[in-house]
Motif scaffolding. Structure first.
Motif, PDB file in Angstrom:
ATOM      1  N   PRO A 167     -44.103 -53.940  89.465  1.00  0.00           N
ATOM      2  CA  PRO A 167     -44.842 -54.926  90.264  1.00  0.00           C
ATOM      3  C   PRO A 167     -46.070 -55.482  89.558  1.00  0.00           C
ATOM      4  CG  PRO A 167     -44.150 -53.110  91.653  1.00  0.00           C
ATOM      5  CD  PRO A 167     -43.802 -52.723  90.246  1.00  0.00           C
ATOM      6  N   LEU A 168     -46.765 -54.658  88.776  1.00  0.00           N
ATOM      7  CA  LEU A 168     -47.929 -55.147  88.030  1.00  0.00           C
ATOM      8  C   LEU A 168     -47.539 -56.313  87.131  1.00  0.00           C
ATOM      9  CD1 LEU A 168     -50.836 -54.934  86.855  1.00  0.00           C
ATOM     10  CD2 LEU A 168     -49.942 -53.223  85.254  1.00  0.00           C
ATOM     11  N   VAL A 169     -46.426 -56.172  86.422  1.00  0.00           N
ATOM     12  CA  VAL A 169     -45.981 -57.218  85.511  1.00  0.00           C
ATOM     13  C   VAL A 169     -45.435 -58.402  86.292  1.00  0.00           C
ATOM     14  CG1 VAL A 169     -44.446 -57.758  83.581  1.00  0.00           C
ATOM     15  CG2 VAL A 169     -45.511 -55.495  83.728  1.00  0.00           C
ATOM     16  N   VAL A 170     -44.751 -58.139  87.408  1.00  0.00           N
ATOM     17  CA  VAL A 170     -44.254 -59.231  88.254  1.00  0.00           C
ATOM     18  C   VAL A 170     -45.414 -60.105  88.724  1.00  0.00           C
ATOM     19  CG1 VAL A 170     -43.171 -59.778  90.472  1.00  0.00           C
ATOM     20  CG2 VAL A 170     -42.186 -58.002  89.017  1.00  0.00           C
ATOM     21  N   ARG A 171     -46.499 -59.458  89.145  1.00  0.00           N
ATOM     22  CA  ARG A 171     -47.656 -60.226  89.616  1.00  0.00           C
ATOM     23  C   ARG A 171     -48.268 -61.036  88.480  1.00  0.00           C
ATOM     24  NH1 ARG A 171     -48.401 -55.437  92.848  1.00  0.00           N
ATOM     25  NH2 ARG A 171     -49.790 -54.491  91.303  1.00  0.00           N
ATOM     26  N   GLU A 172     -48.319 -60.457  87.286  1.00  0.00           N
ATOM     27  CA  GLU A 172     -48.856 -61.183  86.141  1.00  0.00           C
ATOM     28  C   GLU A 172     -47.983 -62.401  85.819  1.00  0.00           C
ATOM     29  OE1 GLU A 172     -50.042 -59.441  82.552  1.00  0.00           O
ATOM     30  OE2 GLU A 172     -51.000 -57.700  83.457  1.00  0.00           O
ATOM     31  N   ILE A 176     -49.056 -66.271  85.796  1.00  0.00           N
ATOM     32  CA  ILE A 176     -48.913 -67.090  84.592  1.00  0.00           C
ATOM     33  C   ILE A 176     -48.108 -68.347  84.881  1.00  0.00           C
ATOM     34  CG2 ILE A 176     -47.815 -67.157  82.311  1.00  0.00           C
ATOM     35  CD1 ILE A 176     -48.572 -64.159  82.038  1.00  0.00           C
ATOM     36  N   SER A 177     -47.028 -68.176  85.656  1.00  0.00           N
ATOM     37  CA  SER A 177     -46.148 -69.322  85.935  1.00  0.00           C
ATOM     38  C   SER A 177     -46.828 -70.366  86.814  1.00  0.00           C
ATOM     39  CB  SER A 177     -44.856 -68.839  86.603  1.00  0.00           C
ATOM     40  OG  SER A 177     -45.134 -68.264  87.870  1.00  0.00           O
ATOM     41  N   SER A 178     -47.877 -69.965  87.531  1.00  0.00           N
ATOM     42  CA  SER A 178     -48.570 -70.918  88.400  1.00  0.00           C
ATOM     43  C   SER A 178     -49.667 -71.688  87.671  1.00  0.00           C
ATOM     44  CB  SER A 178     -49.185 -70.183  89.598  1.00  0.00           C
ATOM     45  OG  SER A 178     -50.265 -69.344  89.172  1.00  0.00           O
ATOM     46  N   MET A 179     -49.904 -71.343  86.410  1.00  0.00           N
ATOM     47  CA  MET A 179     -50.971 -71.975  85.646  1.00  0.00           C
ATOM     48  C   MET A 179     -50.411 -73.032  84.698  1.00  0.00           C
ATOM     49  SD  MET A 179     -53.368 -68.675  84.792  1.00  0.00           S
ATOM     50  CE  MET A 179     -54.105 -67.702  86.117  1.00  0.00           C
ATOM     51  N   TYR A 260     -57.063 -40.933  74.778  1.00  0.00           N
ATOM     52  CA  TYR A 260     -56.850 -42.330  75.153  1.00  0.00           C
ATOM     53  C   TYR A 260     -55.389 -42.563  75.487  1.00  0.00           C
ATOM     54  CZ  TYR A 260     -55.018 -42.856  70.374  1.00  0.00           C
ATOM     55  OH  TYR A 260     -54.286 -42.712  69.224  1.00  0.00           O
ATOM     56  N   ASN A 261     -55.138 -43.689  76.109  1.00  0.00           N
ATOM     57  CA  ASN A 261     -53.784 -44.207  76.295  1.00  0.00           C
ATOM     58  C   ASN A 261     -53.724 -45.599  75.685  1.00  0.00           C
ATOM     59  OD1 ASN A 261     -54.641 -42.919  79.250  1.00  0.00           O
ATOM     60  ND2 ASN A 261     -52.739 -42.086  78.419  1.00  0.00           N
ATOM     61  N   TYR A 262     -52.636 -45.901  74.988  1.00  0.00           N
ATOM     62  CA  TYR A 262     -52.397 -47.308  74.688  1.00  0.00           C
ATOM     63  C   TYR A 262     -51.024 -47.699  75.193  1.00  0.00           C
ATOM     64  CZ  TYR A 262     -50.052 -46.417  70.047  1.00  0.00           C
ATOM     65  OH  TYR A 262     -49.228 -46.018  69.016  1.00  0.00           O
ATOM     66  N   MET A 263     -50.928 -48.931  75.652  1.00  0.00           N
ATOM     67  CA  MET A 263     -49.738 -49.425  76.319  1.00  0.00           C
ATOM     68  C   MET A 263     -49.362 -50.787  75.761  1.00  0.00           C
ATOM     69  SD  MET A 263     -52.070 -47.773  78.378  1.00  0.00           S
ATOM     70  CE  MET A 263     -52.932 -49.057  79.252  1.00  0.00           C
ATOM     71  N   LEU A 264     -48.079 -50.968  75.461  1.00  0.00           N
ATOM     72  CA  LEU A 264     -47.571 -52.271  75.037  1.00  0.00           C
ATOM     73  C   LEU A 264     -47.012 -52.998  76.256  1.00  0.00           C
ATOM     74  CD1 LEU A 264     -47.468 -50.465  72.359  1.00  0.00           C
ATOM     75  CD2 LEU A 264     -45.772 -52.116  71.571  1.00  0.00           C
ATOM     76  N   PHE A 265     -47.505 -54.196  76.487  1.00  0.00           N
ATOM     77  CA  PHE A 265     -47.003 -55.040  77.566  1.00  0.00           C
ATOM     78  C   PHE A 265     -46.206 -56.177  76.931  1.00  0.00           C
ATOM     79  CE2 PHE A 265     -50.410 -52.739  79.487  1.00  0.00           C
ATOM     80  CZ  PHE A 265     -50.145 -52.685  80.853  1.00  0.00           C
ATOM     81  N   GLN A 266     -44.922 -56.254  77.257  1.00  0.00           N
ATOM     82  CA  GLN A 266     -44.068 -57.271  76.657  1.00  0.00           C
ATOM     83  C   GLN A 266     -42.872 -57.521  77.564  1.00  0.00           C
ATOM     84  OE1 GLN A 266     -42.243 -55.830  72.945  1.00  0.00           O
ATOM     85  NE2 GLN A 266     -42.543 -53.737  73.621  1.00  0.00           N
ATOM     86  N   MET A 267     -42.290 -58.699  77.435  1.00  0.00           N
ATOM     87  CA  MET A 267     -41.098 -59.084  78.195  1.00  0.00           C
ATOM     88  C   MET A 267     -40.188 -59.880  77.271  1.00  0.00           C
ATOM     89  SD  MET A 267     -40.917 -58.057  81.397  1.00  0.00           S
ATOM     90  CE  MET A 267     -39.778 -59.262  82.061  1.00  0.00           C
ATOM     91  N   SER A 268     -38.945 -60.066  77.707  1.00  0.00           N
ATOM     92  CA  SER A 268     -38.009 -60.809  76.872  1.00  0.00           C
ATOM     93  C   SER A 268     -38.423 -62.267  76.731  1.00  0.00           C
ATOM     94  CB  SER A 268     -36.593 -60.709  77.451  1.00  0.00           C
ATOM     95  OG  SER A 268     -36.564 -61.215  78.786  1.00  0.00           O
ATOM     96  N   SER A 269     -39.084 -62.817  77.760  1.00  0.00           N
ATOM     97  CA  SER A 269     -39.559 -64.200  77.689  1.00  0.00           C
ATOM     98  C   SER A 269     -40.580 -64.425  78.796  1.00  0.00           C
ATOM     99  CB  SER A 269     -38.394 -65.193  77.840  1.00  0.00           C
ATOM    100  OG  SER A 269     -37.777 -65.046  79.109  1.00  0.00           O
ATOM    101  N   GLY A 270     -41.291 -65.545  78.715  1.00  0.00           N
ATOM    102  CA  GLY A 270     -42.212 -65.917  79.776  1.00  0.00           C
ATOM    103  C   GLY A 270     -43.446 -65.069  79.889  1.00  0.00           C
ATOM    104  N   TYR A 271     -43.810 -64.409  78.798  1.00  0.00           N
ATOM    105  CA  TYR A 271     -44.965 -63.511  78.844  1.00  0.00           C
ATOM    106  C   TYR A 271     -45.700 -63.632  77.516  1.00  0.00           C
ATOM    107  CZ  TYR A 271     -47.625 -59.309  80.121  1.00  0.00           C
ATOM    108  OH  TYR A 271     -48.623 -58.425  80.441  1.00  0.00           O
TER     109      TYR A 271
END
Length: 311
Positions: A167-172, A176-179, A260-271
């Motif tokens: 859901p976090l990524v869905v909201r992002e 993004i799509s509204s901008m 620490y934590n590091y996290m990769l945020f990525q999608m196949s497209s649109g991100y």
């Protein structure tokens, strides 16, 4: 509003080596050290100079990185397509441990160029594997230190392939799509000239985000609009490896190797691909859990200034 949690009772049985002296953990007792391959599940990918191999009856030796199924998985292989009618769905996907180095005492903050570039290449390769298998989202993250959630001290990254988009990524993505233009592209360009800028490595910028959830949080962003690791050519991938190492090196030098934590945020497209590094040096308490709003005692401008000053 969509919300999910993962119920994985087997995770409570994970071993830990943080309570023992470091000398006792290396080599003989550490399941991630070379020579102890039989202490772990069979590798789904063992990376050597002469290729990538899968463990058979004999375990692969001489590796420089090794990917194994997590013995205490949050997700397991199987069908990954949920139905909307389910209240609960089977945790189908995948959960791997990526052992980035055979050296027990190393970390991405101390890797040389070859090692850190290879690590990024392994991330990309395993991301490709799980997206090809039909996973909707592939979470790649590193927990460093017990306080950040690591149970073993030998450097490793985790990968969890999910049957849904969080859901976090869905909201992002919705925002993004509204901008009219990608906000991450704007952030990269704008913050490269702000007091929250830390350093630049090729086409990558490291910043302290304006809305930092934790003290000394850092983001690494490409200036180019790239959705995932598979869209990066070799030279840009090398710069990303060096940027990640430099960010972790500065953090280690400034805060004496904090968890620490590091996290990769990525999608196949649109991100817009981004890496977020969050030191685990403050507690998430009642207010944060009650509101989802984080209290950060260190302004990002101060954090950036201190991180810039690290030589």
């Amino acid at each position: 509003m969509e919300e999910y949690c993962v119920i994985a009772k087997e995770r409570a049985r994970r071993p830990t080596d943080f309570s023992r002296p470091r000398e006792a953990r290396a080599s003989k007792e550490c399941p991630f050290c070379p020579g102890n391959e039989e202490m772990t599940p069979k590798a789904v990918a063992a990376y050597r100079d002469d290729g990538v191999f899968v463990d058979g009856d004999t375990r692969i030796r001489g590796w420089w990185a090794r990917c194994i199924p997590n013995m205490y998985p949050a997700m397991v292989p199987g069908p990954v397509a949920p139905t909307l009618e389910w209240v609960a769905m089977p945790a189908r996907g995948g959960h791997e441990v990526i052992i980035e180095s055979p050296d027990h005492d190393s970390s991405p903050a101390t890797f040389d160029d070859e090692m850190v570039i290879r690590m990024i290449s392994v991330y990309a390769d395993r991301y490709r594997h799980h997206t090809d298998q039909g996973s909707s989202y592939v979470s790649i993250f590193k927990n460093w230190g017990r306080e950040a959630g690591a149970s073993l001290s030998h450097t490793h990254t985790q990968l969890i392939a999910l049957p849904l988009i969080p859901p976090l990524v869905v909201r992002e993505i919705s925002a993004i799509s509204s901008m009219p233009a990608c906000p991450y592209c704007n952030i990269a360009e704008r913050e490269a000239g702000s007091e929250r800028f830390i350093f630049r490595e090729g086409e990558w910028v490291c910043i302290a985000p304006f809305c930092s959830q934790t003290p000394y949080e850092m983001w690494i962003l490409p200036f180019r609009h790239i959705s995932n690791l598979l869209e990066i050519e070799e030279s840009m991938r090398a710069d990303l490896g060096r940027a990640l190492r430099e960010a972790l090196r500065r953090l280690s030098a400034l805060l004496n190797d904090p968890p620490y934590n590091y996290m990769l945020f990525q999608m196949s497209s649109g991100y817009h691909l981004n890496i977020r590094i969050q030191p685990a040096i403050t507690k998430i308490a009642g207010f944060e859990k009650n509101t989802g709003i984080y209290i950060n005692p260190v302004p990002p401008e101060q954090a950036a200034s201190e991180l810039r000053s690290v030589l």
